[in-house]
Design a protein around this motif. Structure first.
Motif, PDB file in Angstrom:
ATOM      1  N   UNK A 222      26.876  36.693  33.138  1.00  0.00           N
ATOM      2  CA  UNK A 222      27.515  35.432  32.775  1.00  0.00           C
ATOM      3  C   UNK A 222      29.005  35.602  32.488  1.00  0.00           C
ATOM      4  N   UNK A 223      29.363  36.766  31.967  1.00  0.00           N
ATOM      5  CA  UNK A 223      30.735  37.004  31.517  1.00  0.00           C
ATOM      6  C   UNK A 223      31.666  37.476  32.633  1.00  0.00           C
ATOM      7  N   UNK A 224      31.182  38.358  33.493  1.00  0.00           N
ATOM      8  CA  UNK A 224      32.043  39.002  34.485  1.00  0.00           C
ATOM      9  C   UNK A 224      31.849  38.385  35.870  1.00  0.00           C
ATOM     10  N   UNK A 225      32.930  37.943  36.456  1.00  0.00           N
ATOM     11  CA  UNK A 225      32.862  37.392  37.807  1.00  0.00           C
ATOM     12  C   UNK A 225      32.459  38.467  38.819  1.00  0.00           C
ATOM     13  N   UNK A 226      32.817  39.729  38.515  1.00  0.00           N
ATOM     14  CA  UNK A 226      32.512  40.820  39.445  1.00  0.00           C
ATOM     15  C   UNK A 226      31.045  41.228  39.417  1.00  0.00           C
ATOM     16  N   UNK A 227      30.293  40.779  38.398  1.00  0.00           N
ATOM     17  CA  UNK A 227      28.896  41.175  38.247  1.00  0.00           C
ATOM     18  C   UNK A 227      28.019  40.360  39.186  1.00  0.00           C
TER      19      UNK A 227
ATOM     20  N   UNK B 106      27.516  49.753  36.759  1.00  0.00           N
ATOM     21  CA  UNK B 106      28.228  49.334  35.555  1.00  0.00           C
ATOM     22  C   UNK B 106      29.744  49.569  35.667  1.00  0.00           C
ATOM     23  N   UNK B 107      30.166  50.473  36.575  1.00  0.00           N
ATOM     24  CA  UNK B 107      31.609  50.671  36.728  1.00  0.00           C
ATOM     25  C   UNK B 107      32.302  49.416  37.261  1.00  0.00           C
ATOM     26  N   UNK B 108      31.552  48.519  37.905  1.00  0.00           N
ATOM     27  CA  UNK B 108      32.134  47.283  38.443  1.00  0.00           C
ATOM     28  C   UNK B 108      32.749  46.435  37.330  1.00  0.00           C
ATOM     29  N   UNK B 109      31.986  46.055  36.290  1.00  0.00           N
ATOM     30  CA  UNK B 109      32.626  45.301  35.204  1.00  0.00           C
ATOM     31  C   UNK B 109      33.660  46.116  34.428  1.00  0.00           C
ATOM     32  N   UNK B 110      33.558  47.449  34.475  1.00  0.00           N
ATOM     33  CA  UNK B 110      34.590  48.260  33.815  1.00  0.00           C
ATOM     34  C   UNK B 110      35.951  48.040  34.485  1.00  0.00           C
TER      35      UNK B 110
ATOM     36  N   UNK C 123      35.831  43.011  45.092  1.00  0.00           N
ATOM     37  CA  UNK C 123      36.809  43.085  46.179  1.00  0.00           C
ATOM     38  C   UNK C 123      37.597  41.781  46.267  1.00  0.00           C
ATOM     39  N   UNK C 124      36.887  40.674  46.134  1.00  0.00           N
ATOM     40  CA  UNK C 124      37.556  39.382  46.204  1.00  0.00           C
ATOM     41  C   UNK C 124      38.550  39.184  45.081  1.00  0.00           C
ATOM     42  N   UNK C 125      38.154  39.583  43.863  1.00  0.00           N
ATOM     43  CA  UNK C 125      39.042  39.439  42.710  1.00  0.00           C
ATOM     44  C   UNK C 125      40.302  40.276  42.873  1.00  0.00           C
ATOM     45  N   UNK C 126      40.126  41.517  43.311  1.00  0.00           N
ATOM     46  CA  UNK C 126      41.280  42.404  43.483  1.00  0.00           C
ATOM     47  C   UNK C 126      42.214  41.875  44.565  1.00  0.00           C
ATOM     48  N   UNK C 127      41.618  41.412  45.676  1.00  0.00           N
ATOM     49  CA  UNK C 127      42.435  40.902  46.782  1.00  0.00           C
ATOM     50  C   UNK C 127      43.144  39.607  46.404  1.00  0.00           C
ATOM     51  N   UNK C 128      42.405  38.691  45.804  1.00  0.00           N
ATOM     52  CA  UNK C 128      42.978  37.381  45.456  1.00  0.00           C
ATOM     53  C   UNK C 128      44.078  37.526  44.409  1.00  0.00           C
ATOM     54  N   UNK C 129      43.872  38.425  43.470  1.00  0.00           N
ATOM     55  CA  UNK C 129      44.872  38.622  42.423  1.00  0.00           C
ATOM     56  C   UNK C 129      45.976  39.581  42.799  1.00  0.00           C
ATOM     57  N   UNK C 130      45.883  40.193  43.997  1.00  0.00           N
ATOM     58  CA  UNK C 130      46.877  41.167  44.456  1.00  0.00           C
ATOM     59  C   UNK C 130      47.063  42.287  43.444  1.00  0.00           C
ATOM     60  N   UNK C 131      45.926  42.786  42.954  1.00  0.00           N
ATOM     61  CA  UNK C 131      45.964  43.846  41.944  1.00  0.00           C
ATOM     62  C   UNK C 131      46.082  45.245  42.521  1.00  0.00           C
ATOM     63  N   UNK C 132      45.779  45.440  43.786  1.00  0.00           N
ATOM     64  CA  UNK C 132      45.651  46.784  44.341  1.00  0.00           C
ATOM     65  C   UNK C 132      47.004  47.470  44.509  1.00  0.00           C
ATOM     66  N   UNK C 133      47.077  48.715  43.991  1.00  0.00           N
ATOM     67  CA  UNK C 133      48.286  49.523  44.152  1.00  0.00           C
ATOM     68  C   UNK C 133      48.035  50.732  45.047  1.00  0.00           C
ATOM     69  N   UNK C 134      46.864  51.382  44.887  1.00  0.00           N
ATOM     70  CA  UNK C 134      46.620  52.622  45.621  1.00  0.00           C
ATOM     71  C   UNK C 134      45.131  52.942  45.619  1.00  0.00           C
ATOM     72  N   UNK C 135      44.664  53.560  46.706  1.00  0.00           N
ATOM     73  CA  UNK C 135      43.316  54.107  46.785  1.00  0.00           C
ATOM     74  C   UNK C 135      43.429  55.540  47.309  1.00  0.00           C
ATOM     75  N   UNK C 136      42.846  56.479  46.582  1.00  0.00           N
ATOM     76  CA  UNK C 136      42.725  57.859  47.050  1.00  0.00           C
ATOM     77  C   UNK C 136      41.241  58.077  47.324  1.00  0.00           C
TER      78      UNK C 136
END
Length: 614
Positions: free
Chosen positions: A521-526, A532-536, A568-581
């Protein structure tokens, strides 16, 4: 001309400079003069950037009064260098054993001992009491650029990257290897914990019947206090305290004497570590158990001369031991068992893994290090690990800040250094963990990092016990963590500058159903059967201030899996992504099959953070 040819030419010039310097002048050089004039330029010629903490760092040795150097590749130490003045004989067994033991206690294979005139390279993993039998080679300066150059080149950055020295060691002969110090210390701590657990009582009745977890907490506190004292002894901050206690009586109330010592030290350090607790109201059935534990914190192995030097044991080594140690939990007794050794895998079952040093270093440099390089005010930076475990990320953040302040606000005054380190603990570092014992271990590791003089330490109230994901006491009970209340000042100022860590990897099927329903109910990513790392990730972003940055190591499955769709949608829509290793199928965590990546994200107005705060 190749790098190797350049190195040979530079080393030949150094050798010529050394030979042209009058021997009486060389004999009068201090150790620091030898380093600056000859030793460090030698390693610079071998391709190491001696000005970069990422490649070479000075390792403080308070107890021994000088500094060794660690050489790093990708955040991992590959060898330790111990230097001597020219007038000292590095062939003394004392010096050789010292260099070998130092590297061994750091968990590093190679130890180098040199006064420039000569150089010895030892394999700290080879098992032999005779240091000369663990020596891979012994070089003289006259041959550095000549017949010994190929051996010397094995210490170059290029050769270390190709593990050439390891391959040579294998060709020389397969020798028996010493058991790693992490393994030995872990076995000792686990055995002592089990036996203490069986022997501790309170008010003539076993506390087991009421709350076994409190007994286990008291046992851990006892061990933490002993390790802290041993560390202070080996740094020369405390005089010998534990072994003299044993000599007071042939057989007596050693436990009672220990409790008195803890109370005395509480008046000096005034830290959470020595605060009065259930331990002070307990008794031990077996008085000799205290003697055995204290003796075991000095001698590594019976019948061997090697001793622990807790000044040399890195927080990373101690953290690895504690992460295993924390895997054992007090369980409802079945038969005679009160602390079930089969529960060793509990933290792994909870998706908790000890993060390798190179990953920790990369993440901290990519976040905190980047902010410092961009000119951020280090005094005002607030760094959080919301699943801190034994504190590896916070310890690395402490080291980065401490080196920064040592450069920007230089001082040799021990009192000012102590104040600087305590200020970092009070004002810069924050951590939360669901495991109350992990919280205590983080506090211990940070206290050990900061302790520089014999005086009060911060109470470390910024390291807290709680559930980082759930702030509703009706759902999570006493572990519910309300960020706006628990870190009121930081949150009122807008949030954290840096959020870092290794969140737990665990599917929601193993969690209580009410907690899962609350997170859904709380996390859109859930969504779907998520980990559990998703809501983290979502929680971490929500805790950032307007210029904040977050970086985690986590499974990369969410890039493609159905349950990662919303994140993925939240990160993309909010333009939060800086780097992926992306590590692909390369395994990062020892003893675990996990396919991981490092994700670095930043705050973006209108993104996750604003939504969760609404």
């Amino acid at each position: 001309m190749t790098d190797k040819d350049n190195a040979r030419a530079q080393i030949a010039a150094l050798v010529q400079k050394f030979d042209r310097t009058p021997r009486k002048d060389i004999a009068g050089y201090t150790e620091q003069q030898m380093r600056v004039s000859f030793i460090l330029p030698l390693f610079e010629a071998l391709g190491w950037d001696i000005t970069s903490p990422a490649e070479m760092s000075a390792e403080e040795n308070i107890s021994r009064g000088f500094v060794d150097f660690g050489f790093y590749l990708h955040g991992v130490p590959v060898f330790y260098l111990e230097t001597k003045r020219a007038r000292e004989d590095i062939n003394r067994q004392e010096y050789m054993k010292q260099a070998i033991n130092y590297a061994y206690l750091k968990g590093v294979t190679w130890a180098v001992l040199t006064d420039f005139d000569e150089m010895m390279v030892f394999n700290a993993e080879w098992e032999d009491d005779d240091p000369e039998k663990t020596r891979l080679f012994h070089l003289r300066h006259a041959d550095y650029a000549g017949s010994s150059f190929d051996d010397l080149w094995l210490l170059s950055k290029e050769a270390m990257g190709g593990r050439e020295i390891d391959r040579l060691a294998e060709r020389v002969g397969r020798k028996a290897k010493r058991e790693p110090v992490t393994s030995i210390l872990f076995k000792k701590l686990t055995e002592w914990r089990y036996r203490l657990f069986q022997n501790i009582t309170t008010m003539k009745m076993t506390l087991w019947a009421t709350d076994p977890h409190e007994v286990d907490n008291a046992v851990q506190k006892l061990i933490d206090q002993l390790i802290f004292i041993r560390s202070m002894e080996d740094r020369g901050i405390e005089e010998a305290r534990l072994q003299p206690l044993l000599r007071q009586k042939k057989r007596g109330d050693y436990f009672g004497e220990l409790l008195k010592l803890f109370r005395e030290l509480d008046t000096i350090y005034n830290s959470n570590l020595f605060a009065q607790s259930n331990l002070d109201f307990m008794e031990l059935h077996d008085p000799d158990l205290v003697r055995e534990i204290i003796d075991g914190l000095y001698i590594i192995e019976k019948g061997r001369m090697a001793r622990y030097d807790f000044n040399a044991i890195d927080a990373d080594v101690l953290g690895a031991v504690y992460e295993q140690y924390l895997g054992f939990k007090a369980q409802d007794p079945q038969g005679k068992s009160k602390l079930d050794p089969r529960k060793r895998e509990k933290r792994k079952a909870q998706g908790i893994y000890y993060t390798p040093k190179f990953v920790v270093r990369y993440i901290v440099q990519a976040t905190l290090g980047r902010k410092l390089a961009e000119g951020a005010d280090a005094h005002k930076l607030r760094i959080l690990d919301p699943a801190c475990g034994s504190g590896s990320f916070l310890i690395e953040a402490f080291d980065v800040l401490d080196r920064h302040f040592a450069t920007t606000e230089p001082t040799e005054d021990p009192q000012k250094i102590a104040e600087r380190r305590q200020r970092i603990l009070r004002e810069n570092l924050f951590g939360v963990d669901l495991d109350d014992q992990a919280v205590e271990v983080t506090r211990l590791n940070l206290a050990l990092r900061a302790a520089y003089t014999r005086e009060k330490l911060p109470l470390l109230t910024n390291i807290k016990h709680g559930n980082s994901l759930i702030d509703d006491p009706a759902v999570a009970g006493s572990t519910a963590f309300r960020w706006e209340e628990r870190y009121a000042e930081v949150m009122a100022a807008g949030g954290f500058d840096v959020v870092i860590g290794n969140p737990p990897y665990i599917r929601i099927q193993s969690l209580p159903s009410d907690q899962v329903a609350w997170m859904n109910d709380r996390y859109e990513s859930a969504t779907a059967n998520y980990d559990i790392y998703i809501p983290f990730v979502e929680r971490g972003l929500s805790l950032l201030n307007s210029s904040g940055v977050m970086s985690y190591i986590l499974p990369h499955k969410f890039f493609n899996a159905q349950y990662g769709r919303n994140l993925r949608g939240l990160i993309a829509r909010g333009k939060h992504l800086s780097e992926v290793v992306h590590f692909g199928d390369q395994q990062v965590f020892e003893g675990a099959t996990t396919y991981t990546a490092i994700l670095r994200s930043h705050f973006k107005t209108g993104g996750i953070a604003d939504k969760m705060r609404a």
